[in-house]
Design a protein around this motif. Structure first.
Motif, short mmCIF file in Angstrom:
data_model
loop_
_atom_site.label_atom_id
_atom_site.label_comp_id
_atom_site.label_asym_id
_atom_site.label_seq_id
_atom_site.Cartn_x
_atom_site.Cartn_y
_atom_site.Cartn_z
N LEU A 1 50.60 43.50 54.30
CA LEU A 1 50.15 44.77 53.73
C LEU A 1 48.76 45.15 54.22
CD1 LEU A 1 51.44 44.41 50.06
CD2 LEU A 1 52.26 46.01 51.81
N GLU A 2 47.90 44.15 54.37
CA GLU A 2 46.55 44.42 54.90
C GLU A 2 46.64 45.01 56.31
OE1 GLU A 2 42.39 42.08 55.93
OE2 GLU A 2 44.23 40.93 55.62
N ARG A 3 47.43 44.37 57.17
CA ARG A 3 47.60 44.88 58.55
C ARG A 3 48.19 46.28 58.55
NH1 ARG A 3 49.59 39.76 59.42
NH2 ARG A 3 51.70 40.55 59.37
N LEU A 4 49.19 46.51 57.72
CA LEU A 4 49.84 47.81 57.65
C LEU A 4 48.85 48.90 57.23
CD1 LEU A 4 52.53 49.42 57.78
CD2 LEU A 4 52.78 48.91 55.35
N CYS A 5 48.05 48.61 56.21
CA CYS A 5 47.07 49.59 55.74
C CYS A 5 46.01 49.87 56.81
CB CYS A 5 46.40 49.11 54.46
SG CYS A 5 47.47 49.19 53.02
N ARG B 1 51.60 35.65 52.84
CA ARG B 1 52.12 36.40 53.99
C ARG B 1 52.28 37.88 53.68
NH1 ARG B 1 55.86 32.11 54.39
NH2 ARG B 1 57.45 33.51 53.63
N GLU B 2 52.75 38.18 52.47
CA GLU B 2 52.95 39.58 52.08
C GLU B 2 51.62 40.33 51.99
OE1 GLU B 2 55.22 42.97 51.14
OE2 GLU B 2 55.70 41.05 52.08
N PHE B 3 50.60 39.71 51.39
CA PHE B 3 49.30 40.37 51.32
C PHE B 3 48.71 40.58 52.71
CE2 PHE B 3 49.03 39.05 46.75
CZ PHE B 3 48.86 40.33 46.24
N ALA C 1 43.48 47.87 51.91
CA ALA C 1 43.45 46.76 52.86
C ALA C 1 42.43 45.72 52.44
CB ALA C 1 43.14 47.27 54.28
N ASP C 2 41.28 46.16 51.96
CA ASP C 2 40.25 45.23 51.50
C ASP C 2 40.73 44.45 50.28
OD1 ASP C 2 37.59 44.16 51.75
OD2 ASP C 2 37.07 45.30 49.95
N ASP C 3 41.42 45.13 49.36
CA ASP C 3 41.96 44.45 48.18
C ASP C 3 43.02 43.42 48.57
OD1 ASP C 3 40.32 45.94 46.55
OD2 ASP C 3 41.89 47.36 45.95
N CYS C 4 43.85 43.77 49.54
CA CYS C 4 44.87 42.82 50.02
C CYS C 4 44.23 41.61 50.67
CB CYS C 4 45.82 43.51 51.00
SG CYS C 4 46.93 44.71 50.24
N ALA D 1 42.85 39.40 47.93
CA ALA D 1 43.93 38.69 47.25
C ALA D 1 44.44 37.54 48.11
CB ALA D 1 45.07 39.65 46.92
N ALA D 2 44.59 37.77 49.40
CA ALA D 2 45.04 36.71 50.30
C ALA D 2 44.03 35.57 50.35
CB ALA D 2 45.29 37.27 51.69
N GLU D 3 42.74 35.91 50.39
CA GLU D 3 41.71 34.88 50.42
C GLU D 3 41.68 34.09 49.11
OE1 GLU D 3 38.08 36.82 51.50
OE2 GLU D 3 38.64 36.92 53.62
N ALA D 4 41.95 34.76 47.99
CA ALA D 4 42.01 34.06 46.71
C ALA D 4 43.19 33.08 46.68
CB ALA D 4 42.13 35.06 45.57
N ILE D 5 44.31 33.49 47.24
CA ILE D 5 45.47 32.59 47.32
C ILE D 5 45.15 31.40 48.21
CG2 ILE D 5 47.84 32.38 48.20
CD1 ILE D 5 48.25 35.30 47.27
N GLU D 6 44.50 31.65 49.35
CA GLU D 6 44.13 30.56 50.24
C GLU D 6 43.15 29.61 49.57
OE1 GLU D 6 42.60 32.77 53.55
OE2 GLU D 6 44.49 32.60 54.65
#
Length: 75
Positions: free
Chosen positions: A11-15, A6-8, A35-38, A41-46
């Protein structure tokens, strides 16, 4: 792990929002890279999280398929 995801995503939306408002090219480019890095990271967590059922597993596989294609296109 869900909290990190959720945090990543937040942060992606914010960026992305800040990049849209930015008037400086350098700042916009930096925000888009973060934003791309976030997103990555989120996709890696998923990808690490176990699927919750057969349907969820199929959805996860479909989500990863276009990503593999895009990464190959960048090389």
């Amino acid at each position: 792990m869900n909290r990190d995801l959720r945090e990543f995503r937040r942060l992606e939306r914010l960026c992305l929002e800040q990049a849209a408002l930015s008037t400086m090219d350098l700042a916009r480019t930096g925000l888009l890279k973060v934003a791309d890095d976030c997103r990555a990271a989120a996709e890696a967590i998923e990808a690490r999280s176990p699927p919750r059922g057969a349907f969820a597993g199929a959805v996860q596989a479909l989500k990863r398929a276009p990503l593999a294609w895009r990464v190959g296109a960048r090389s």
